[in-house]
Design an enzyme around this catalytic site. Structure first.
Site, PDB file in Angstrom:
ATOM      1  CG  HIS A 230      69.435  77.097  54.370  1.00  0.00           C
ATOM      2  ND1 HIS A 230      69.982  77.703  55.483  1.00  0.00           N
ATOM      3  CD2 HIS A 230      69.982  77.726  53.309  1.00  0.00           C
ATOM      4  CE1 HIS A 230      70.845  78.636  55.111  1.00  0.00           C
ATOM      5  NE2 HIS A 230      70.859  78.678  53.798  1.00  0.00           N
ATOM      6  CE1 TYR A 234      70.766  83.033  53.131  1.00  0.00           C
ATOM      7  CE2 TYR A 234      70.202  80.919  52.175  1.00  0.00           C
ATOM      8  CZ  TYR A 234      71.079  81.718  52.877  1.00  0.00           C
ATOM      9  OH  TYR A 234      72.266  81.209  53.320  1.00  0.00           O
ATOM     10  CG  HIS A 381      73.471  81.330  63.332  1.00  0.00           C
ATOM     11  ND1 HIS A 381      74.195  82.088  62.441  1.00  0.00           N
ATOM     12  CD2 HIS A 381      72.519  80.688  62.590  1.00  0.00           C
ATOM     13  CE1 HIS A 381      73.707  81.906  61.215  1.00  0.00           C
ATOM     14  NE2 HIS A 381      72.684  81.073  61.273  1.00  0.00           N
ATOM     15  CG  PHE A 382      68.057  81.465  65.313  1.00  0.00           C
ATOM     16  CD1 PHE A 382      67.118  82.195  66.010  1.00  0.00           C
ATOM     17  CD2 PHE A 382      68.182  80.107  65.589  1.00  0.00           C
ATOM     18  CE1 PHE A 382      66.342  81.599  66.988  1.00  0.00           C
ATOM     19  CE2 PHE A 382      67.409  79.501  66.559  1.00  0.00           C
ATOM     20  CZ  PHE A 382      66.493  80.259  67.272  1.00  0.00           C
ATOM     21  CG  HIS A 383      67.935  85.516  68.855  1.00  0.00           C
ATOM     22  ND1 HIS A 383      67.911  84.184  69.175  1.00  0.00           N
ATOM     23  CD2 HIS A 383      66.663  85.965  69.048  1.00  0.00           C
ATOM     24  CE1 HIS A 383      66.687  83.838  69.562  1.00  0.00           C
ATOM     25  NE2 HIS A 383      65.903  84.901  69.484  1.00  0.00           N
ATOM     26  NE  ARG A 444      67.799  75.254  68.853  1.00  0.00           N
ATOM     27  CZ  ARG A 444      67.419  75.267  67.570  1.00  0.00           C
ATOM     28  NH1 ARG A 444      68.084  74.533  66.669  1.00  0.00           N
ATOM     29  NH2 ARG A 444      66.413  76.003  67.162  1.00  0.00           N
ATOM     30  NE  ARG A 445      63.873  74.165  68.906  1.00  0.00           N
ATOM     31  CZ  ARG A 445      63.458  73.728  67.741  1.00  0.00           C
ATOM     32  NH1 ARG A 445      63.645  72.486  67.393  1.00  0.00           N
ATOM     33  NH2 ARG A 445      62.829  74.508  66.907  1.00  0.00           N
TER      34      ARG A 445
HETATM   35 FE1  HAS Z   1      71.647  80.182  59.608  1.00  0.00          FE
HETATM   36  C1  HAS Z   1      70.797  77.539  61.651  1.00  0.00           C
HETATM   37  C2  HAS Z   1      74.184  78.346  58.253  1.00  0.00           C
HETATM   38  C3  HAS Z   1      72.368  82.751  57.408  1.00  0.00           C
HETATM   39  C4  HAS Z   1      68.696  81.719  60.427  1.00  0.00           C
HETATM   40  N1  HAS Z   1      70.084  79.733  60.830  1.00  0.00           N
HETATM   41  C5  HAS Z   1      69.929  78.605  61.604  1.00  0.00           C
HETATM   42  C6  HAS Z   1      68.695  78.678  62.331  1.00  0.00           C
HETATM   43  C7  HAS Z   1      68.079  79.850  61.943  1.00  0.00           C
HETATM   44  C8  HAS Z   1      68.966  80.503  61.010  1.00  0.00           C
HETATM   45  C9  HAS Z   1      66.723  80.353  62.399  1.00  0.00           C
HETATM   46  O1  HAS Z   1      75.038  75.418  58.144  1.00  0.00           O
HETATM   47  C10 HAS Z   1      68.182  77.651  63.339  1.00  0.00           C
HETATM   48  C11 HAS Z   1      67.236  76.670  62.749  1.00  0.00           C
HETATM   49  C12 HAS Z   1      66.738  75.732  63.822  1.00  0.00           C
HETATM   50  O2  HAS Z   1      65.802  76.127  64.544  1.00  0.00           O
HETATM   51  O3  HAS Z   1      67.313  74.660  64.006  1.00  0.00           O
HETATM   52  N2  HAS Z   1      73.059  80.507  58.148  1.00  0.00           N
HETATM   53  C13 HAS Z   1      74.026  79.642  57.781  1.00  0.00           C
HETATM   54  C14 HAS Z   1      74.876  80.261  56.770  1.00  0.00           C
HETATM   55  C15 HAS Z   1      74.358  81.520  56.540  1.00  0.00           C
HETATM   56  C16 HAS Z   1      73.207  81.645  57.396  1.00  0.00           C
HETATM   57  C17 HAS Z   1      76.061  79.668  56.110  1.00  0.00           C
HETATM   58  N3  HAS Z   1      70.743  81.906  59.044  1.00  0.00           N
HETATM   59  C18 HAS Z   1      71.188  82.802  58.117  1.00  0.00           C
HETATM   60  C19 HAS Z   1      70.233  83.865  57.957  1.00  0.00           C
HETATM   61  C20 HAS Z   1      69.196  83.574  58.811  1.00  0.00           C
HETATM   62  C21 HAS Z   1      69.532  82.341  59.483  1.00  0.00           C
HETATM   63  C22 HAS Z   1      70.400  85.006  56.996  1.00  0.00           C
HETATM   64  C23 HAS Z   1      67.948  84.295  59.057  1.00  0.00           C
HETATM   65  C24 HAS Z   1      67.580  85.393  58.466  1.00  0.00           C
HETATM   66  N4  HAS Z   1      72.371  78.323  59.905  1.00  0.00           N
HETATM   67  C25 HAS Z   1      73.378  77.740  59.212  1.00  0.00           C
HETATM   68  C26 HAS Z   1      73.510  76.337  59.631  1.00  0.00           C
HETATM   69  C27 HAS Z   1      72.549  76.103  60.611  1.00  0.00           C
HETATM   70  C28 HAS Z   1      71.848  77.372  60.759  1.00  0.00           C
HETATM   71  C29 HAS Z   1      74.451  75.335  59.143  1.00  0.00           C
HETATM   72  C30 HAS Z   1      72.277  74.789  61.366  1.00  0.00           C
HETATM   73  C31 HAS Z   1      72.884  74.803  62.714  1.00  0.00           C
HETATM   74  C32 HAS Z   1      72.509  73.573  63.502  1.00  0.00           C
HETATM   75  O4  HAS Z   1      73.380  72.713  63.679  1.00  0.00           O
HETATM   76  O5  HAS Z   1      71.355  73.446  63.928  1.00  0.00           O
HETATM   77  C33 HAS Z   1      74.876  82.522  55.518  1.00  0.00           C
HETATM   78  O6  HAS Z   1      73.848  82.827  54.611  1.00  0.00           O
HETATM   79  C34 HAS Z   1      75.379  83.769  56.170  1.00  0.00           C
HETATM   80  C35 HAS Z   1      75.969  84.736  55.162  1.00  0.00           C
HETATM   81  C36 HAS Z   1      76.213  86.097  55.782  1.00  0.00           C
HETATM   82  C37 HAS Z   1      77.285  86.865  55.597  1.00  0.00           C
HETATM   83  C38 HAS Z   1      77.378  88.192  56.278  1.00  0.00           C
HETATM   84  C39 HAS Z   1      77.412  89.334  55.297  1.00  0.00           C
HETATM   85  C40 HAS Z   1      77.282  90.648  55.999  1.00  0.00           C
HETATM   86  C41 HAS Z   1      76.526  91.683  55.559  1.00  0.00           C
HETATM   87  C42 HAS Z   1      76.456  92.950  56.363  1.00  0.00           C
HETATM   88  C43 HAS Z   1      77.465  93.905  55.883  1.00  0.00           C
HETATM   89  C44 HAS Z   1      77.752  94.936  56.871  1.00  0.00           C
HETATM   90  C45 HAS Z   1      77.970  96.225  56.547  1.00  0.00           C
HETATM   91  C46 HAS Z   1      78.220  97.189  57.618  1.00  0.00           C
HETATM   92  C47 HAS Z   1      77.952  96.720  55.175  1.00  0.00           C
HETATM   93  C48 HAS Z   1      78.393  86.458  54.721  1.00  0.00           C
HETATM   94  C49 HAS Z   1      75.774  91.611  54.280  1.00  0.00           C
HETATM   95  C50 HAS Z   1      79.607  97.030  58.065  1.00  0.00           C
HETATM   96  C51 HAS Z   1      80.148  98.308  58.472  1.00  0.00           C
HETATM   97  C52 HAS Z   1      81.364  98.366  59.008  1.00  0.00           C
HETATM   98  C53 HAS Z   1      81.976  99.670  59.301  1.00  0.00           C
HETATM   99  C54 HAS Z   1      82.126  97.125  59.323  1.00  0.00           C
HETATM  100 CU   CU1 Z   2      70.259  76.739  57.113  1.00  0.00          CU
END
Ligand code: HAS
Ligand code: CU1
Length: 555
Positions: A230, A234, A381-383, A444-445
């Protein structure tokens, strides 16, 4: 009024030897991405029942292709870019060169690691996917290669903290420049996080693959993997955040909201990134439900600093847009400099990350996870996180970084902007396919060409995945065209260049509690306590029963 985030905004340029080493790392990273994206096309088209992998030289099967795709993109590309980029930001922020020889050592370790792991993957002896769960066994060179890649990040940590220490000696009582603080925080977090993967690879899997120990333990290895797995997300993301906080406001003509808030965000990542790994193991037997729930709750905690990031970056963009004449609720967004590829790539990255983040929250919910675990939803999700938010940000950074490192002007600005839009459209279409298919049970996979159980309703999802993946491939290839053209044919310029650094509305305080934020030692101790609470009970209970599974090789 706003103040520069780096105290000495001009007057320090990196020595050429360092620039060369950093450029080599960045090129290694993007070279890996090139191979990864080609394999990615094969993966996406597989969902659309089109088999192009059979035409790839040396490709034996679907799993070999998927392993190459995952390892070179998620490990080689991200590590190489982070090592080079954050070595650069630290050096620039502290206005002191890092040791060039050691930077070359970092590069050498990465090349050796990539070649060793690459050999095993290319010869079909490591089709174990990027999670390499035992009892699937790979050739020993795969594990050794991964170990060297991790060691390259540790040497970078040492370089960063040695520079920081000597800076502190000379600048006692001063606040660490923000850019150096957030770069060091990223590496501190990852160094503690990577210990899990290191123990698993060097302590369990490498000796097992060499025949030195007879059995492995799937649950222990999976747990050690996700202890690092996990926080690794980050480690991929935070170099992009470094850019979103400190550089994107400059591209947009805006201002960073607050120095202290930025530090708080990175401290939260130090504390909360690691004790959350069980959210990948909700369905694993052998781990207590109470501990899984604790990791789930802490995952909601680590969601918070990204929410803060969203509002902070939005603030910077809005200020920039309004300074450029934008008015009303949303018109400022249209007024951003949509001709600047460094900005366009990163704003589009943020837009996809908004969806990537929301889907992460669904993954993290203990009960909802049951519906989507191991389905195509997860690559959906991860793409939208690593496959776009991070990748597009690194591409956006490259648009100023390559000119900075080579002294050559960017070639093909228009194509660079177009490439970002194509990649962005591609990832949204592909994720739409994967996400909807995943909700409908599409796995997947899985080699979809041979999945006898596939449902007619997966057809549309699969086609969208293939179409989106093809667009991403085209966008990616256009990026490489711009990258290579700049590197080899960019017009040489003698103009002095600096990193694009922003200013902040709320500069660092020199008195009060905020000063304590700079004490990495406090955060390290707090982090270790949280890790002990989150992983201690499982390890105490489970370790005595470990080591029973014989190897399984399917090649
Ligand atoms: Fe994830 C699975 C939960 C973030 C990557 N994640 C994965 C896997 C990968 C991955 C590769 O809880 C698959 C692993 C595998 O092969 O099995 N992930 C989260 C959560 C977050 C999260 C809670 N993941 C990421 C990030 C990744 C990433 C970052 C890569 C860089 N993830 C999971 C969970 C799994 C998971 C479970 C397991 C699933 C399963 O069952 O297998 C959080 O950190 C996300 C927080 C993000 C936000 C978004 C904030 C938005 C921002 C942009 C602002 C936009 C602006 C522009 C300013 C709160 C900062 C807007 C402009 C306008 C005009 C609207
Ligand atoms: Cu994770």
């Amino acid at each position: 009024m706003s103040t520069p985030v780096v105290a000495s905004p001009t007057g320090f340029d990196l020595p050429t030897a360092q620039k060369r080493a950093i450029l080599s790392m960045v090129c290694l990273g993007f070279g890996a991405l090139f191979i990864g994206i080609i394999n990615g096309l094969g993966q996406a088209l597989n969902y659309a029942s089109v088999d192009i992998l059979q035409y790839f030289p040396g490709m034996r099967d679907y799993y070999q292709g998927l392993t190459v795709h995952g390892v070179v993109n998620a490990i080689v590309f991200t590590f190489a870019f982070a090592n080079g980029f954050l070595a650069l930001t630290t050096s620039r922020a502290l206005a002191r060169p890092l040791n060039a020889t050691w930077l070359w050592v970092v590069f050498g370790l990465m090349v050796a690691g990539t070649l060793l792991a690459g050999y095993a993957m290319a010869t079909g002896q490591a089709s174990v996917l990027y999670t390499f769960y035992p009892p699937l066994m790979a050739h020993w060179s795969f594990y050794l290669g991964l170990a060297l890649l991790v060691v390259s990040t540790w040497v970078t940590t040492a370089l960063i903290f040695i520079a920081l220490r000597s800076w502190r000696k000379e600048n006692q009582g001063e606040r660490i420049p923000l850019l150096a603080f957030i770069s060091a925080a990223t590496y501190l977090m990852w160094t503690v996080a990577s210990v899990g993967i290191a123990i698993s690879v060097v302590g369990l899997l490498l000796p097992w693959s060499l025949g030195l120990i007879e059995s492995s333990d799937p649950l222990l290895s999976r747990t050690l993997f996700w202890y690092s797995g996990h926080p690794i997300v980050y480690f991929w993301l935070l170099p992009a955040y470094v850019s979103w906080y400190v550089m994107v406001p400059r591209h947009a003509g805006g201002t960073l909201f607050s120095d202290s808030l930025t530090r708080v965000v990175f401290v939260m990542f130090i504390l909360l990134s690691i004790p959350t790994g069980f959210h990948h193991q909700y369905t694993d037997p052998g781990i207590g439900t109470g501990m899984k729930a604790l990791h789930g709750a802490l995952t909601f905690g680590v969601f918070f600093p990204s929410m803060v990031t969203a509002f902070t970056v939005l603030y910077a963009l809005e200020i920039g847009g309004r300074r450029r004449g934008g008015t009303g609720l949303a018109n400022w967004f249209l007024k951003l400099d949509w001709k600047n590829p460094a900005l366009v790539a990163q704003v589009l990255a943020m837009l996809t990350f908004t969806l990537g983040g929301i889907t992460g929250l669904i993954n993290a919910s203990y009960n909802l996870n049951q519906a989507i675990h191991n389905t195509a939803w997860v690559p959906g999700h991860f793409h939208m996180t690593v496959g776009s938010a991070v990748t597009m940000s690194f591409m956006g950074i490259a648009y100023w970084l390559i000119p900075y490192l080579t002294g050559r002007q960017l070639v093909g600005r228009g194509m660079a902007v177009l490439q970002s839009w194509i990649y962005f459209a591609g990832v949204l279409v592909m994720a739409r396919g994967l996400i909807s298919g995943g909700i409908d049970g599409m796995p997947r996979r899985t080699n979809m060409l041979e999945a006898a159980y596939s449902k007619p309703s997966w057809e549309l999802a699969g086609m969208l995945t293939g179409l989106g993946g093809t667009l991403m491939f085209v966008g990616g290839m256009l990026f490489f065209a711009v990258f290579a053209a700049t590197l080899f044919f960019g017009k040489k310029t003698d103009e002095p260049m600096d990193l694009p650094l922003t200013t902040t509305h709320h500069p660092p305080k020199t008195r009060g509690w905020e000063v304590k934020l700079d004490r990495f030692r406090y955060w390290l101790v707090a982090m270790l306590i949280l890790i002990a609470v989150a992983y201690g009970p499982f390890l105490v209970q489970y370790l005595p029963a470990a080591f029973e599974s014989p190897p399984y090789q399917f090649y």
